[in-house]
Design a protein around this motif. Structure first.
Motif, PDB file in Angstrom:
ATOM      1  N   LEU A 178       0.828  -1.203   0.000  1.00 25.90           N
ATOM      2  CA  LEU A 178       0.000   0.000   0.000  1.00 25.90           C
ATOM      3  C   LEU A 178       0.862   1.252   0.000  1.00 25.90           C
ATOM      4  O   LEU A 178       0.589   2.210  -0.741  1.00 25.90           O
ATOM      5  N   ARG A 179       1.917   1.261   0.801  1.00 26.11           N
ATOM      6  CA  ARG A 179       2.800   2.430   0.845  1.00 26.11           C
ATOM      7  C   ARG A 179       3.461   2.677  -0.504  1.00 26.11           C
ATOM      8  O   ARG A 179       3.567   3.827  -0.947  1.00 26.11           O
ATOM      9  N   VAL A 180       3.898   1.622  -1.156  1.00 24.82           N
ATOM     10  CA  VAL A 180       4.515   1.792  -2.474  1.00 24.82           C
ATOM     11  C   VAL A 180       3.503   2.355  -3.462  1.00 24.82           C
ATOM     12  O   VAL A 180       3.814   3.252  -4.258  1.00 24.82           O
ATOM     13  N   SER A 181       2.269   1.880  -3.406  1.00 20.07           N
ATOM     14  CA  SER A 181       1.259   2.364  -4.348  1.00 20.07           C
ATOM     15  C   SER A 181       0.975   3.844  -4.168  1.00 20.07           C
ATOM     16  O   SER A 181       0.643   4.553  -5.136  1.00 20.07           O
ATOM     17  N   LEU A 182       1.112   4.347  -2.926  1.00 24.48           N
ATOM     18  CA  LEU A 182       0.807   5.742  -2.654  1.00 24.48           C
ATOM     19  C   LEU A 182       2.009   6.666  -2.828  1.00 24.48           C
ATOM     20  O   LEU A 182       1.836   7.890  -2.930  1.00 24.48           O
ATOM     21  N   SER A 183       3.217   6.097  -2.868  1.00 28.84           N
ATOM     22  CA  SER A 183       4.404   6.948  -2.928  1.00 28.84           C
ATOM     23  C   SER A 183       5.227   6.781  -4.200  1.00 28.84           C
ATOM     24  O   SER A 183       6.184   7.532  -4.411  1.00 28.84           O
ATOM     25  N   MET A 184       4.860   5.840  -5.052  1.00 31.39           N
ATOM     26  CA  MET A 184       5.615   5.654  -6.288  1.00 31.39           C
ATOM     27  C   MET A 184       5.481   6.895  -7.173  1.00 31.39           C
ATOM     28  O   MET A 184       4.385   7.366  -7.441  1.00 31.39           O
ATOM     29  N   PRO A 185       6.606   7.452  -7.620  1.00 34.71           N
ATOM     30  CA  PRO A 185       6.516   8.627  -8.510  1.00 34.71           C
ATOM     31  C   PRO A 185       5.902   8.256  -9.853  1.00 34.71           C
ATOM     32  O   PRO A 185       5.796   7.074 -10.203  1.00 34.71           O
ATOM     33  N   ASP A 186       5.485   9.263 -10.598  1.00 30.26           N
ATOM     34  CA  ASP A 186       4.944   9.029 -11.937  1.00 30.26           C
ATOM     35  C   ASP A 186       6.082   8.576 -12.839  1.00 30.26           C
ATOM     36  O   ASP A 186       6.983   9.341 -13.169  1.00 30.26           O
ATOM     37  N   LEU A 187       6.047   7.319 -13.241  1.00 33.16           N
ATOM     38  CA  LEU A 187       7.160   6.744 -14.001  1.00 33.16           C
ATOM     39  C   LEU A 187       7.009   6.917 -15.511  1.00 33.16           C
ATOM     40  O   LEU A 187       7.962   6.723 -16.252  1.00 33.16           O
ATOM     41  N   GLY A 188       5.803   7.234 -15.944  1.00 34.21           N
ATOM     42  CA  GLY A 188       5.583   7.308 -17.385  1.00 34.21           C
ATOM     43  C   GLY A 188       5.663   5.946 -18.044  1.00 34.21           C
ATOM     44  O   GLY A 188       5.921   5.842 -19.251  1.00 34.21           O
ATOM     45  N   ARG A 189       5.456   4.916 -17.273  1.00 31.10           N
ATOM     46  CA  ARG A 189       5.481   3.541 -17.780  1.00 31.10           C
ATOM     47  C   ARG A 189       4.642   2.676 -16.839  1.00 31.10           C
ATOM     48  O   ARG A 189       4.369   3.047 -15.697  1.00 31.10           O
ATOM     49  N   ASP A 190       4.218   1.537 -17.331  1.00 34.32           N
ATOM     50  CA  ASP A 190       3.431   0.633 -16.496  1.00 34.32           C
ATOM     51  C   ASP A 190       4.334  -0.066 -15.486  1.00 34.32           C
ATOM     52  O   ASP A 190       5.505  -0.355 -15.755  1.00 34.32           O
TER      53      ASP A 190
END
Length: 421
Positions: free
Chosen positions: A333-345
C-alpha cells in the motif's frame, strides 16, 4: 489483456517460483543426500521432532528417508497446514499468537526429548513459525504472559532478532532448550530459514543452538524501547532474577537447507528476459523506510526496456491504529501511494512465502499505478486507511490482495517490482 494485467499475472508467477524454490521436502531430500543423520547406537532408535510452518512436508520427507527406523515422530505446525501423517503424531497450534494447543505440543516435545538415551539419535526439523507454535513458558510464567509479551513486541516494532532474544529468556525449549532436555542423546537439526542473514540462533528462536543473549540483555533492550513497564508482572520478575549457572548447551549438528536468498535467485532465474536484478536481500526495518528503498530503486532503470527488480527480507510495522493488515500488505500500500509518476506501467508485489501476512487470509498485496484510484472509487480514503494500519481493507477495496493459501514453507518475504518498457 492490458500491459498492467500481464505484469500482474507475471508477478504472481514469479512469486510462485520463489515459494517453489523453498519447497521444504525438496530442500530436505537434497540435504540428506550429503548430510544424512547418524545411525543410532545398538539398542537405540531415532526420535523425530518437527516444528514450524513447514514441519509436515519436512517430516514426511524424513520419515521416507528413515523408513521404519523412527521410534516416535512428533509434528507441531499451524492450523492451516495441519493434516494427518502416517507414522507421526500431528498437533495443530496457533500462529502468530500462541495458544493452549501449542503449549500442549511443547509439553509433549519436552516429554519425548527427555525420554532419549545416549544410544538414541534425535532429529529436529526446524522451520519458521516455531517460536509461536511451541510456547513452553519458563517456570512461574503462563501462556497468557507470553502471549502478551508477543503482542507488545509486535506492536512496538521489534525486529525478529530482538523478539527472539526476549522469547528465549522466557522459554524452556528456545535458545538451546531442546538440546539440554535431549541430553545425552546427540541432536541433528535440519533448518529451513525464515530469517534474513540465516542466524541459526534466531530461526524459531534457536531451539538447537546457543541463545542470542542473556536475561540482563533482554531486560536492557525492553527498558531502552520503553516496554518494560508494560510487561506482565511475572515476566518482569522472571527477567529480574539472576539466571542459575548452567553448563553450556550441548553441541548439535545444525544443517541449513533453504533460505530467502535461494528464493530470490529462483525469481531471477524465472524472470530471464526481464533484466532481473536482486536489488536487496536485506529489506528489513521499518516498512516506511523499506517502501522508500523500493520506490527509489526505479531511478536506476532506464525507460525503453522491461525490468524486474527483486527484494527479500522482513520488515516491521509500528502500530498506530486499530486496523487489520500485515507488513507485506502495508508495504504494498505504501509503495502504491508513494511511487513517482514513471511514465510507464509497473506492478509491485510483496508477499510472505508462507502464504500468510499478519492475522489475515492474505499473503500480501500486489499493486500498480491505479491502486489508489480504485480504493477511492470504492468510497474509501487510502491515506486514512494507511494511517490506521488498515492495509487489508485498502487493498481489498482495490482488488489487490495477494491470496495464495498456505504454501507449506516459510523463508521470510519476497518483493517483486516489474517495470514495463
Amino acid at each position: 489483456m492490458t500491459v498492467v494485467e500481464a505484469l500482474r499475472e507475471r508477478a504472481k508467477e514469479l512469486f510462485s517460483a520463489a515459494c517453489t524454490a523453498a519447497d521444504p521436502a525438496h530442500a530436505l531430500r537434497a540435504a540428506l543426500d550429503t548430510n544424512p543423520p547418524p545411525r543410532p547406537d545398538p539398542g537405540g532408535s531415532y526420535l523425530l521432532v518437527a516444528v514450524g510452518k513447514a514441519a509436515l512436508p519436512m517430516a514426511e520427507a524424513m520419515l521416507g528417508h528413515l523408513g521404519q527406523s523412527a521410534r516416535e515422530a512428533l509434528v507441531i505446525t499451524n492450523y492451516e497446514n495441519a493434516r494427518d501423517l502416517p507414522g507421526a503424531r500431528v498437533i495443530a497450534a496457533g500462529h502468530p499468537v500462541p495458544d493452549e494447543n501449542g503449549a500442549r505440543g511443547a509439553d509433549e516435545v519436552a516429554a519425548l526429548l527427555s525420554s532419549a538415551t545416549g544410544e538414541d539419535r534425535v532429529i529436529a526439523l526446524i522451520s519458521g513459525g516455531g517460536s509461536a507454535l511451541l510456547p513452553a513458558p519458563a517456570e512461574g510464567l503462563g501462556l497468557s504472559d507470553k502471549a502478551e509479551v508477543n503482542r507488545l513486541l509486535l506492536a512496538h516494532g521489534f525486529e525478529i532478532t530482538e523478539i527472539n532474544l526476549i522469547r528465549q529468556q522466557l522459554s524452556r525449549l528456545k535458545g538451546g532448550g531442546m538440546l539440554r532436555i535431549a541430553a545425552p542423546a546427540p541432536v541433528t537439526a535440519y533448518i529451513l530459514s525464515d530469517v534474513i542473514g540465516d542466524d541459526l540462533r534466531v530461526i524459531a528462536s534457536g531451539p538447537t543452538v546457543a541463545p542470542i543473549g542473556t536475561r540482563a540483555e533482554a531486560r536492557a533492550l525492553l527498558e531502552k524501547r520503553g516496554v518494560w513497564s508494560q510487561l506482565p508482572a511475572p515476566v518482569r520478575a522472571h527477567l529480574e532474577r539472576a539466571r542459575p549457572d548452567e553448563p553450556p548447551s550441548p553441541q548439535a549438528t545444525n544443517i541449513l537447507i533453504g533460505s530467502n536468498r535461494k528464493s530470490l535467485e529462483a525469481v531471477a532465474e524465472a524472470a530471464a528476459g526481464l533484466a532481473p536484478q536482486i536489488v536487496s536481500d536485506q529489506l528489513t526495518g521499518d516498512v516506511a523506510d523499506a517502501a522508500k528503498i523500493v520506490t527509489d530503486s526505479v531511478r536506476s532503470v532506464p525507460k525503453g526496456r522491461a525490468a524486474c527488480l527483486i527484494f527479500g527480507g522482513e520488515t516491521t510495522v509500528t502500530l498506530k491504529g486499530d486496523g487489520l493488515g500485515g507488513r507485506n500488505q502495508e508495504l504494498a500500500l505504501r509503495v502504491s501511494l508513494s511511487m513517482p509518476d514513471l511514465g510507464r506501467d509497473w506492478v509491485f508485489l510483496s508477499g510472505g512465502t508462507d502464504g500468510r501476512d499478519g492475522p489475515t487470509e492474505a499473503a500480501g498485496g500486489f499493486v500498480d499505478a491505479g491502486t489508489a484510484t480504485r480504493i477511492r472509487a470504492a468510497g474509501k480514503d487510502p491515506d486514512a486507511l494507511l494511517a490506521n494500519n488498515d492495509s487489508n481493507a485498502a487493498l481489498a477495496a482495490a482488488g489487490d490482495l495477494l491470496v495464495t493459501g498456505g504454501t507449506g514453507t516459510n523463508v521470510a518475504d519476497v518483493q517483486i517490482l516489474l517495470l514495463g518498457p
